[in-house]
Design an enzyme around this catalytic site. Structure first.
Site, short mmCIF file in Angstrom:
data_model
loop_
_atom_site.label_atom_id
_atom_site.label_comp_id
_atom_site.label_asym_id
_atom_site.label_seq_id
_atom_site.Cartn_x
_atom_site.Cartn_y
_atom_site.Cartn_z
N PRO A 100 -0.40 45.01 48.93
CA PRO A 100 0.49 44.00 48.35
C PRO A 100 0.11 43.54 46.95
O PRO A 100 0.85 42.76 46.35
CB PRO A 100 0.40 42.85 49.35
N TYR A 131 4.84 45.92 36.55
CA TYR A 131 5.00 44.76 37.43
C TYR A 131 6.47 44.37 37.58
O TYR A 131 6.94 44.11 38.70
CB TYR A 131 4.19 43.58 36.89
N TYR A 182 -3.73 35.87 39.39
CA TYR A 182 -4.53 36.95 39.97
C TYR A 182 -5.97 36.75 39.50
O TYR A 182 -6.25 36.90 38.31
CB TYR A 182 -4.02 38.32 39.52
N HIS A 214 10.11 34.02 37.00
CA HIS A 214 8.76 34.03 36.43
C HIS A 214 8.72 35.00 35.26
O HIS A 214 9.11 36.16 35.40
CB HIS A 214 7.73 34.42 37.48
N LYS A 226 5.06 45.47 45.40
CA LYS A 226 6.02 46.57 45.32
C LYS A 226 6.74 46.89 46.62
O LYS A 226 7.76 47.59 46.61
CB LYS A 226 5.30 47.85 44.84
#
Length: 391
Positions: free
Chosen positions: A293, A385, A201, A72, A297
């Site tokens: 979550p 990220y 998100y 991704h 991580k």
């Protein structure tokens, strides 16, 4: 029985540490409370940072990940019924993430340890860790109906938040920092192809939603719910309707529905216990720290911990140089606290808090607009990220 390094827990942290030490000629024994089938089925994280992918590949554990994992190159933020993509490679010198379920990582690592003749004892309940202040620690455990003692040079607790490892540290040694969030996640697995190519998100006044995936045929989706909610309150149709509402955008996009095969509710917490070493006992992964979550991580921090430990133990085993062992806790905690901050930021940014007012809502939207429109803001999100190479 005797070994050089006794490892409690056959999750990804314990198994990877055992494998990495095997490649350096260091003997290990892994004790796991659950049976092998349970360990290979339990659903956990699914986003691998670039560094985690690199470690698995370099160790020989990445062959199936490279075939089946889904690279991704960005994520999508949704708010105000609009979509905003954060492109990872252009903001992080080419780094990305890979979607590959923790269950699959565990299967790969178990297969490697089995092929190498490694000792992984399933249904072995660790009862106590003794002598951590001495040069000869041991683990007392129950296996096949009898109690045994595993004598070690070092003990590593990779047995999770509820394991016995952290409790073996004497009272007053650890400093604990924690936060409990006023919401939980309802997570579902669905036998339906993902409705997106990258994770979504979504911030909505009714609550946060996340669209992820486990494979090209299986979707993983989450809804923010009250901490005292139950899965019984969420029949399948209600889940899909709520996801539709929270993912809605002013564009031609539709959420595909399918059979839901699994539901669970996960509380949201942040937790750090430090130091991550006491005597001959070392803590790694969830035994030492928990992150909500939202930032993806947890698994990646566990891999970072045991990568550090494998290097430190390897040097100690080769020439009895303890300098990296002595530095382990401080080095690991720098990354832990960076990940804690990022996870906290993502969580508070995307989740409306119960009873919050208009001021808080407008601050959150302002922050989201900044991240979506500012190259500097987007880069901060992206580099955290995909995982910072050095902290």
């Amino acid at each position: 029985m005797r070994t050089s390094v006794g490892i409690i827990g056959a999750g990804p942290a314990g198994l990877l540490l055992s494998h990495l030490l095997h490649t350096q000629g260091v003997d290990t024994v892994v004790l796991e409370l659950r049976d092998r089938g349970y360990v290979e089925r339990r659903q956990r994280a699914g986003i691998l940072e670039q560094a985690t992918v690199d470690v698995l590949r370099a160790s020989g554990a990445g062959e199936r990940m490279d075939r089946q994992g889904l690279p991704h190159h960005g994520v999508e933020l949704r708010f105000d019924r609009r979509s905003h993509r954060i492109d990872f490679p252009s903001l992080t010198d080419g780094r990305s993430v890979t979607v590959y379920a923790q269950t699959e990582v565990v299967k790969d690592l178990i297969a490697l340890r089995e092929a190498a003749g490694g000792t992984v004892l399933f249904e072995a309940e660790a009862l106590s860790v003794d002598g951590v202040d001495t040069a000869a620690p041991s683990i007392r455990y129950r296996h096949d109906g009898a109690e045994h003692t595993l004598d070690c040079d070092l003990v590593v607790a990779c047995d999770g938040f509820h394991g016995i490892g952290r409790r073996a540290v004497p009272e007053g040694v650890l400093t604990v920092s924690e936060r409990t969030y006023p919401f939980s996640w309802l997570g579902v697995l669905a036998d339906v192809p993902p409705s997106c190519e990258e994770l979504i998100y979504a911030h909505h006044e009714r609550g946060f939603a996340l669209h992820s995936m486990r494979s090209p045929q299986v979707s993983r989706l989450y809804l923010q719910v009250d901490p005292d909610d139950t899965v019984e309150n969420w029949p399948d149709e209600r889940i899909w309707d709520e996801l539709d509402t929270r993912f809605a955008v002013d564009a031609d996009w539709r959420l595909a529905r399918g059979p839901i095969t699994e539901k669970s509710i996960t509380p949201m917490r942040s937790f750090v216990a430090e130091p991550m070493r006491h005597g001959r006992l070392f803590l790694a992964g969830d035994a030492a720290h928990i992150v909500p979550p939202t930032g993806a991580k947890g698994l990646n921090l566990a891999v970072a911990d045991v990568t550090l430990l494998a290097r430190a133990i390897g040097r100690w085993a080769a020439d009895r140089d303890e300098s990296l062992l002595d530095a382990y806790s401080e080095t690991a905690l720098r990354r832990v606290w960076r990940a804690e901050h990022f996870s906290y930021t993502m969580t508070t940014l995307l989740h409306p808090a119960p009873g919050e007012g208009e001021f808080d809502r407008r601050l959150r939207l302002s922050h989201l607009r900044y991240l979506a429109s500012s190259p500097a803001g987007s880069a901060t999100l992206a580099e955290n990220y995909v995982g910072l190479p050095v902290v």
